[in-house]
Design an enzyme around this catalytic site. Structure first.
Site, PDB file in Angstrom:
ATOM      1  N   ARG A   7     -25.880 -23.911 -10.646  1.00 12.08           N
ATOM      2  CA  ARG A   7     -24.669 -23.099 -10.635  1.00 12.08           C
ATOM      3  C   ARG A   7     -24.326 -22.650  -9.228  1.00 12.08           C
ATOM      4  NH1 ARG A   7     -20.880 -21.620 -12.666  1.00 12.08           N
ATOM      5  NH2 ARG A   7     -21.242 -19.447 -12.789  1.00 12.08           N
ATOM      6  N   ARG A  63     -14.880 -34.950  -4.149  1.00 13.49           N
ATOM      7  CA  ARG A  63     -14.709 -36.396  -3.941  1.00 13.49           C
ATOM      8  C   ARG A  63     -14.700 -36.781  -2.469  1.00 13.49           C
ATOM      9  NH1 ARG A  63     -11.073 -36.002  -8.301  1.00 13.49           N
ATOM     10  NH2 ARG A  63      -9.311 -35.902  -6.889  1.00 13.49           N
ATOM     11  N   CYS A  75     -12.096 -30.311 -13.804  1.00 15.44           N
ATOM     12  CA  CYS A  75     -11.628 -28.991 -13.399  1.00 15.44           C
ATOM     13  C   CYS A  75     -11.071 -28.259 -14.619  1.00 15.44           C
ATOM     14  CB  CYS A  75     -10.528 -29.098 -12.352  1.00 15.44           C
ATOM     15  SG  CYS A  75     -11.030 -29.889 -10.828  1.00 15.44           S
ATOM     16  N   GLU A  78     -10.878 -20.788 -15.449  1.00 18.10           N
ATOM     17  CA  GLU A  78     -11.851 -19.800 -15.921  1.00 18.10           C
ATOM     18  C   GLU A  78     -11.167 -18.849 -16.910  1.00 18.10           C
ATOM     19  OE1 GLU A  78     -15.681 -18.403 -16.017  1.00 18.10           O
ATOM     20  OE2 GLU A  78     -15.039 -20.022 -14.722  1.00 18.10           O
ATOM     21  N   ARG A  90     -15.881 -21.703  -9.331  1.00 12.26           N
ATOM     22  CA  ARG A  90     -17.244 -21.821  -9.848  1.00 12.26           C
ATOM     23  C   ARG A  90     -17.576 -23.291 -10.067  1.00 12.26           C
ATOM     24  NH1 ARG A  90     -15.111 -17.108 -12.097  1.00 12.26           N
ATOM     25  NH2 ARG A  90     -16.517 -15.322 -12.175  1.00 12.26           N
ATOM     26  N   TYR A 108     -24.297 -18.907  -4.231  1.00  9.62           N
ATOM     27  CA  TYR A 108     -23.172 -17.993  -4.347  1.00  9.62           C
ATOM     28  C   TYR A 108     -22.775 -17.563  -2.947  1.00  9.62           C
ATOM     29  CZ  TYR A 108     -24.125 -18.068  -9.273  1.00  9.62           C
ATOM     30  OH  TYR A 108     -24.298 -18.507 -10.570  1.00  9.62           O
ATOM     31  N   ARG A 116     -24.045 -12.932  -9.056  1.00  8.00           N
ATOM     32  CA  ARG A 116     -25.464 -13.159  -9.364  1.00  8.00           C
ATOM     33  C   ARG A 116     -26.329 -12.754  -8.170  1.00  8.00           C
ATOM     34  NH1 ARG A 116     -27.416 -16.471 -13.435  1.00  8.00           N
ATOM     35  NH2 ARG A 116     -29.331 -15.405 -12.792  1.00  8.00           N
TER      36      ARG A 116
END
Length: 123
Positions: A7, A63, A75, A78, A90, A108, A116
């Site tokens: 992540r 890419r 894609c 959110e 994200r 992050y 996080r």
């Protein structure tokens, strides 16, 4: 090998194609470096952006990284949760690896470290 998820998230200052490209590329390059990723072991990548970002697709930045043009990318927007962090990109990378969950380095950057803090300072 097992399939693991890596992540990450990053914030941008403005909704422009350049800002989205630059931040996404920085996020992915950092994620690749910290996890010593071999693109041949990557199954797919899911990218999301908060609803206030719509100037371009973050997949374009992925890419543009050598070898990554063949990786399946998707894609999405959110979920629009009231009070959620704005201007945020994200990523979830699905990778085949021998690493344990504890050895995965999630990334992050920018204000996204607040999402996080427990894993953002891992490296």
């Amino acid at each position: 090998m097992l399939v693991r998820g890596i992540r990450g998230a990053v914030t941008v200052d403005e909704n422009t194609p350049e800002a989205i490209f630059r931040a996404t590329r920085q996020l992915m390059e950092t994620l690749i470096m910290r996890n010593d990723l071999d693109v041949n072991h990557v199954a797919s990548v899911l990218l999301t952006m908060t609803p206030d970002l719509n100037a371009d697709f973050p997949a374009k930045a992925v890419r543009s990284i050598e070898g990554w043009q063949w990786v399946p990318l998707m894609c999405a927007t959110e979920i629009s949760v009231p009070g959620a962090m704005p201007l945020c990109i994200r990523v979830l990378v699905h990778v085949n690896t021998e690493k344990s969950q504890q050895d995965i380095q999630h990334v992050y950057l920018g204000d996204a470290v607040r999402l996080r803090p427990d894993v953002a300072d891992a490296k």
